[in-house]
Motif scaffolding. Structure first.
Motif, PDB file in Angstrom:
ATOM      1  N   THR A  45      -8.269 -10.352   0.364  1.00 50.06           N
ATOM      2  CA  THR A  45      -8.792  -9.891   1.653  1.00 50.06           C
ATOM      3  C   THR A  45      -8.011  -8.638   2.019  1.00 50.06           C
ATOM      4  OG1 THR A  45      -7.214 -11.073   3.060  1.00 50.06           O
ATOM      5  CG2 THR A  45      -9.197 -12.293   2.368  1.00 50.06           C
ATOM      6  N   TRP A  46      -8.548  -7.869   2.947  1.00 45.66           N
ATOM      7  CA  TRP A  46      -7.807  -6.676   3.360  1.00 45.66           C
ATOM      8  C   TRP A  46      -6.487  -7.043   4.019  1.00 45.66           C
ATOM      9  CZ3 TRP A  46      -8.647  -2.908   0.577  1.00 45.66           C
ATOM     10  CH2 TRP A  46      -9.900  -2.391   0.295  1.00 45.66           C
ATOM     11  N   ALA A  47      -6.374  -8.227   4.581  1.00 46.71           N
ATOM     12  CA  ALA A  47      -5.104  -8.657   5.183  1.00 46.71           C
ATOM     13  C   ALA A  47      -3.995  -8.793   4.138  1.00 46.71           C
ATOM     14  CB  ALA A  47      -5.294  -9.980   5.922  1.00 46.71           C
ATOM     15  N   ASP A  48      -4.382  -8.923   2.864  1.00 43.70           N
ATOM     16  CA  ASP A  48      -3.393  -9.019   1.782  1.00 43.70           C
ATOM     17  C   ASP A  48      -2.742  -7.675   1.483  1.00 43.70           C
ATOM     18  OD1 ASP A  48      -3.942 -11.764   1.337  1.00 43.70           O
ATOM     19  OD2 ASP A  48      -5.638 -11.244   0.042  1.00 43.70           O
ATOM     20  N   TYR A  49      -3.369  -6.591   1.896  1.00 42.06           N
ATOM     21  CA  TYR A  49      -2.880  -5.246   1.607  1.00 42.06           C
ATOM     22  C   TYR A  49      -1.878  -4.840   2.680  1.00 42.06           C
ATOM     23  CZ  TYR A  49      -6.416  -4.790  -2.001  1.00 42.06           C
ATOM     24  OH  TYR A  49      -7.162  -4.972  -3.147  1.00 42.06           O
ATOM     25  N   ARG A  50      -0.594  -5.011   2.382  1.00 40.35           N
ATOM     26  CA  ARG A  50       0.457  -4.830   3.372  1.00 40.35           C
ATOM     27  C   ARG A  50       1.242  -3.540   3.227  1.00 40.35           C
ATOM     28  NH1 ARG A  50       1.999  -9.927   5.447  1.00 40.35           N
ATOM     29  NH2 ARG A  50       0.132 -11.211   5.537  1.00 40.35           N
ATOM     30  N   GLY A  51       1.032  -2.810   2.153  1.00 36.77           N
ATOM     31  CA  GLY A  51       1.786  -1.585   1.899  1.00 36.77           C
ATOM     32  C   GLY A  51       1.334  -0.447   2.793  1.00 36.77           C
ATOM     33  N   ALA A  52       2.185   0.544   2.916  1.00 40.53           N
ATOM     34  CA  ALA A  52       1.858   1.753   3.676  1.00 40.53           C
ATOM     35  C   ALA A  52       0.983   2.648   2.807  1.00 40.53           C
ATOM     36  CB  ALA A  52       3.132   2.486   4.071  1.00 40.53           C
ATOM     37  N   ALA A  53      -0.104   3.150   3.382  1.00 39.09           N
ATOM     38  CA  ALA A  53      -1.031   4.009   2.641  1.00 39.09           C
ATOM     39  C   ALA A  53      -0.335   5.284   2.176  1.00 39.09           C
ATOM     40  CB  ALA A  53      -2.232   4.354   3.514  1.00 39.09           C
ATOM     41  N   ASP A  54      -0.663   5.689   0.979  1.00 36.33           N
ATOM     42  CA  ASP A  54      -0.148   6.932   0.420  1.00 36.33           C
ATOM     43  C   ASP A  54      -1.113   8.048   0.813  1.00 36.33           C
ATOM     44  OD1 ASP A  54       0.742   9.073  -1.036  1.00 36.33           O
ATOM     45  OD2 ASP A  54       0.664   8.058  -2.983  1.00 36.33           O
ATOM     46  N   LEU A  55      -0.735   8.827   1.791  1.00 35.44           N
ATOM     47  CA  LEU A  55      -1.605   9.876   2.315  1.00 35.44           C
ATOM     48  C   LEU A  55      -1.634  11.125   1.445  1.00 35.44           C
ATOM     49  CD1 LEU A  55      -0.740   9.473   6.093  1.00 35.44           C
ATOM     50  CD2 LEU A  55      -2.589   8.402   4.775  1.00 35.44           C
ATOM     51  N   SER A  56      -0.824  11.140   0.381  1.00 33.39           N
ATOM     52  CA  SER A  56      -0.813  12.296  -0.513  1.00 33.39           C
ATOM     53  C   SER A  56      -1.902  12.203  -1.585  1.00 33.39           C
ATOM     54  CB  SER A  56       0.559  12.443  -1.178  1.00 33.39           C
ATOM     55  OG  SER A  56       0.768  11.385  -2.102  1.00 33.39           O
ATOM     56  N   THR A  57      -2.671  11.137  -1.566  1.00 30.98           N
ATOM     57  CA  THR A  57      -3.738  10.939  -2.546  1.00 30.98           C
ATOM     58  C   THR A  57      -5.074  10.826  -1.825  1.00 30.98           C
ATOM     59  OG1 THR A  57      -4.560   9.485  -4.297  1.00 30.98           O
ATOM     60  CG2 THR A  57      -3.303   8.443  -2.556  1.00 30.98           C
ATOM     61  N   ASP A  58      -6.151  11.049  -2.553  1.00 37.49           N
ATOM     62  CA  ASP A  58      -7.492  10.877  -1.994  1.00 37.49           C
ATOM     63  C   ASP A  58      -7.938   9.419  -2.019  1.00 37.49           C
ATOM     64  OD1 ASP A  58      -7.732  13.582  -1.541  1.00 37.49           O
ATOM     65  OD2 ASP A  58      -8.783  13.975  -3.432  1.00 37.49           O
ATOM     66  N   ALA A  59      -7.178   8.568  -2.678  1.00 36.86           N
ATOM     67  CA  ALA A  59      -7.554   7.159  -2.799  1.00 36.86           C
ATOM     68  C   ALA A  59      -7.660   6.513  -1.421  1.00 36.86           C
ATOM     69  CB  ALA A  59      -6.531   6.405  -3.641  1.00 36.86           C
ATOM     70  N   MET A  60      -8.632   5.623  -1.289  1.00 40.45           N
ATOM     71  CA  MET A  60      -8.815   4.897  -0.035  1.00 40.45           C
ATOM     72  C   MET A  60      -8.055   3.575  -0.039  1.00 40.45           C
ATOM     73  SD  MET A  60     -10.478   7.016   1.658  1.00 40.45           S
ATOM     74  CE  MET A  60     -10.927   6.164   3.120  1.00 40.45           C
ATOM     75  N   ALA A  61      -7.713   3.100  -1.236  1.00 41.20           N
ATOM     76  CA  ALA A  61      -6.971   1.844  -1.363  1.00 41.20           C
ATOM     77  C   ALA A  61      -6.249   1.842  -2.701  1.00 41.20           C
ATOM     78  CB  ALA A  61      -7.914   0.646  -1.272  1.00 41.20           C
ATOM     79  N   MET A  62      -5.241   1.002  -2.793  1.00 45.98           N
ATOM     80  CA  MET A  62      -4.488   0.847  -4.034  1.00 45.98           C
ATOM     81  C   MET A  62      -4.222  -0.636  -4.235  1.00 45.98           C
ATOM     82  SD  MET A  62      -2.664   2.400  -6.534  1.00 45.98           S
ATOM     83  CE  MET A  62      -2.243   4.023  -5.950  1.00 45.98           C
TER      84      MET A  62
END
Length: 194
Positions: A45-62
């Motif tokens: 689930t998206w609640a499992d994604y706890r890391g800080a987004a890497d704004l230096s990439t175009d990726a929307m998720a990792m």
């Protein structure tokens, strides 16, 4: 004699190319979130994604996962355990993607399939290790080389998946990958973790 193998690779396998840029969430003192083992009954689930987004990439998720293995020899009896676990603290999603339900659902399905592909390759590695003849007589470097080749296979598959689905934007290709992966997981059920 017991031989424990380190987690292979020594870097996490990921659903995007630039895992090294994926920061660990929270700073000093933040509680660590336990890794989530792959399970057909426990989708991400998206609640499992706890890391800080890497704004230096175009990726929307990792999606970051670790593929690990241990082997043990008891006399000539060889046993191996292979695991794949989702890493919540290193996985992230941009909050802007969550603003549109349909887009968020589509991307989560794409990310889940990265994790499913890691399990499929873990099963293939389990099968490979189980089929080794005289594994206890193997040199550590030879066993590590065999596992490293399998790690290259999974990395190649993950990159191909992103390329062919245009990171989940090509819905037809995404549906084909989803169906093919579900079928491959069903066929390899005998090699799931117990």
């Amino acid at each position: 004699m017991t031989r424990l193998r380190p987690i292979i690779p020594r870097w996490p396998l990921v659903a995007a190319i630039a895992v090294a840029a994926a920061p660990v969430s929270g700073q000093k003192g933040a509680p660590k979130v336990d890794p989530i083992p792959w399970s057909s009954s426990r989708p991400l689930t998206w609640a499992d994604y706890r890391g800080a987004a890497d704004l230096s990439t175009d990726a929307m998720a990792m999606t970051v996962y670790l593929l690990g293995y241990e082997t043990e020899c008891n006399g000539d009896h060889f046993s191996a355990a292979v695991t794949t676990t989702f890493q919540p603290d290193r996985s992230w999603v941009r909050t802007t993607i969550l603003e549109t339900a349909a887009r968020a659902t589509r991307l989560l399905e794409h990310e889940q399939l990265h994790f499913d592909l890691s399990e499929l390759h873990a099963r293939r590695l389990r099968q490979c290790l189980a089929g080794l003849k005289d594994a206890c007589a193997m040199e550590k470097k030879d066993l590590d080389a065999l596992v490293t080749k399998r790690v290259r296979d999974i990395t190649s598959t993950q990159l191909q998946y992103d390329r062919e689905t245009d990171f989940g934007r090509d819905t037809r290709a995404q549906a084909k990958w989803s169906a093919d992966t579900a079928q491959a997981l069903a066929k390899s059920a005998a090699w799931s973790a117990r």
